[in-house]
Write a protein that holds these residues in place. Structure first.
Motif, PDB file in Angstrom:
ATOM      1  N   ASP A 114       0.828  -1.214   0.000  1.00 15.24           N
ATOM      2  CA  ASP A 114       0.000   0.000   0.000  1.00 15.24           C
ATOM      3  C   ASP A 114       0.858   1.257   0.000  1.00 15.24           C
ATOM      4  O   ASP A 114       0.551   2.231  -0.701  1.00 15.24           O
ATOM      5  CB  ASP A 114      -0.928   0.010   1.230  1.00 15.24           C
ATOM      6  CG  ASP A 114      -2.097  -0.958   1.070  1.00 15.24           C
ATOM      7  OD1 ASP A 114      -2.327  -1.444  -0.048  1.00 15.24           O
ATOM      8  OD2 ASP A 114      -2.777  -1.220   2.076  1.00 15.24           O
ATOM      9  N   LYS A 117       2.695   1.730  -3.437  1.00 11.85           N
ATOM     10  CA  LYS A 117       1.799   2.233  -4.492  1.00 11.85           C
ATOM     11  C   LYS A 117       1.658   3.749  -4.472  1.00 11.85           C
ATOM     12  O   LYS A 117       1.387   4.356  -5.509  1.00 11.85           O
ATOM     13  CB  LYS A 117       0.397   1.626  -4.305  1.00 11.85           C
ATOM     14  CG  LYS A 117       0.283   0.203  -4.791  1.00 11.85           C
ATOM     15  CD  LYS A 117      -0.317   0.216  -6.168  1.00 11.85           C
ATOM     16  CE  LYS A 117      -0.558  -1.150  -6.737  1.00 11.85           C
ATOM     17  NZ  LYS A 117      -0.846  -1.059  -8.184  1.00 11.85           N
ATOM     18  N   THR A 118       1.776   4.352  -3.294  1.00  7.74           N
ATOM     19  CA  THR A 118       1.514   5.793  -3.191  1.00  7.74           C
ATOM     20  C   THR A 118       2.763   6.619  -2.901  1.00  7.74           C
ATOM     21  O   THR A 118       2.718   7.838  -2.994  1.00  7.74           O
ATOM     22  CB  THR A 118       0.490   6.077  -2.067  1.00  7.74           C
ATOM     23  OG1 THR A 118       0.942   5.449  -0.858  1.00  7.74           O
ATOM     24  CG2 THR A 118      -0.867   5.518  -2.430  1.00  7.74           C
ATOM     25  N   ASP A 141      -5.972   3.678  -4.247  1.00 10.31           N
ATOM     26  CA  ASP A 141      -4.642   3.421  -3.695  1.00 10.31           C
ATOM     27  C   ASP A 141      -4.340   4.372  -2.541  1.00 10.31           C
ATOM     28  O   ASP A 141      -3.715   3.989  -1.554  1.00 10.31           O
ATOM     29  CB  ASP A 141      -3.565   3.575  -4.772  1.00 10.31           C
ATOM     30  CG  ASP A 141      -3.588   2.428  -5.770  1.00 10.31           C
ATOM     31  OD1 ASP A 141      -4.035   1.323  -5.388  1.00 10.31           O
ATOM     32  OD2 ASP A 141      -3.155   2.622  -6.910  1.00 10.31           O
TER      33      ASP A 141
ATOM     34  N   THR B  82       2.636   5.683  -9.782  1.00  7.42           N
ATOM     35  CA  THR B  82       1.729   4.602 -10.208  1.00  7.42           C
ATOM     36  C   THR B  82       2.448   3.260 -10.292  1.00  7.42           C
ATOM     37  O   THR B  82       2.182   2.446 -11.184  1.00  7.42           O
ATOM     38  CB  THR B  82       1.107   4.938 -11.588  1.00  7.42           C
ATOM     39  OG1 THR B  82       2.172   5.207 -12.523  1.00  7.42           O
ATOM     40  CG2 THR B  82       0.201   6.135 -11.522  1.00  7.42           C
ATOM     41  N   GLY B  84       3.945  -0.524  -8.594  1.00  7.33           N
ATOM     42  CA  GLY B  84       3.356  -1.682  -7.943  1.00  7.33           C
ATOM     43  C   GLY B  84       2.615  -2.603  -8.872  1.00  7.33           C
ATOM     44  O   GLY B  84       2.502  -2.336 -10.035  1.00  7.33           O
TER      45      GLY B  84
END
Lengths: 149, 84
Positions: A114, A117-118, A141, B82, B84
């Motif tokens: 998590d 992703k950000t 996200d 963006t 992952g």
């Protein structure tokens, strides 16, 4: 060594073995693998290119791993993120968390994804039949990462 | 004072530049000031002002507009990440 940004593919089994080599205190290993899908936002995707910020990307991943280790009682972490051009079904990202028990390993693995992703500077560009496009960040996200605040 | 500025992803493509070395006027001392200085060139550079979700880093750490800028710093501007 706990974090790698690379063009090359990775072998999940070999990475788990390397992380656990010489240890007898691990009771649980949680892994997450992210793959390239052949469809996104209604369009076919025939290739994806990942750009990153050399130096900052590795530092951001190391920082996320450090945060995970301070939040949960986990024993070892491995993060690999690929860059460059990938095809559908290719592996993009791997997170392995080893701990004494499953609960903390699962939670830390999800937290790392998590936050990655950000907060880790990677950007995806997709090749679709209509041309090439940069992938937009998703609000979902942001809310996934916010759960851990 | 002189700084290095980097642009990534969609912003890099829109600007047609991956980065530059920039001499700052004495009154530009913050990240927000650097952004405004570059956007003030007009044309494609105005994107730095228009992108409301623009992200930035100073010396490879995420930073807010009030972050202080010093000689030799590396500043980067980019869209939301963006991976992952």
């Amino acid at each position: 060594m706990s974090v790698s940004v690379q063009q090359a593919d990775f072998d999940i089994g070999a990475e788990i073995d390397a992380l656990l080599a010489g240890r007898t205190d691990v009771g649980a290993v949680a892994t997450f693998t992210g793959l390239v899908r052949d469809i996104n936002d209604g369009s076919g995707v025939h290739a994806m290119t990942l750009e990153h910020y050399p130096g900052m990307t590795e530092a951001a991943l190391e920082d996320i791993v450090t945060q995970a280790k301070s939040r949960w009682d986990i024993l070892a972490v491995r993060v690999i993120h690929r860059v460059g051009t990938l095809q559908p079904a290719d592996r993009i990202v791997l997170v392995i968390v080893a701990g004494s028990h499953r609960g903390e390993a699962f939670a830390a693995c999800e937290f790392i994804m998590d936050y990655l992703k950000t907060r880790a500077p990677f950007w995806k560009r997709e090749d679709t039949p209509a041309g090439s496009r940069w992938v937009d960040a998703r609000d979902s996200d942001d809310s996934a990462a916010a759960r851990w605040h | 004072m002189k700084i290095k500025v980097l642009y990534f992803a969609a912003l890099r493509e829109a600007l047609g530049s991956s980065g530059e070395t920039l001499e700052l006027p004495a009154d530009v001392t913050t990240l927000g000031g650097v952004r405004a200085l570059i956007a003030g060139r007009g044309g494609d550079w105005d994107r730095l002002a228009q992108m409301k979700n623009l992200r930035a880093a100073v010396n490879q750490r995420m930073a807010e507009p009030d972050a202080a800028i010093a000689d030799g710093d590396e500043v980067a501007f980019f869209p939301p990440v963006t991976g992952g």
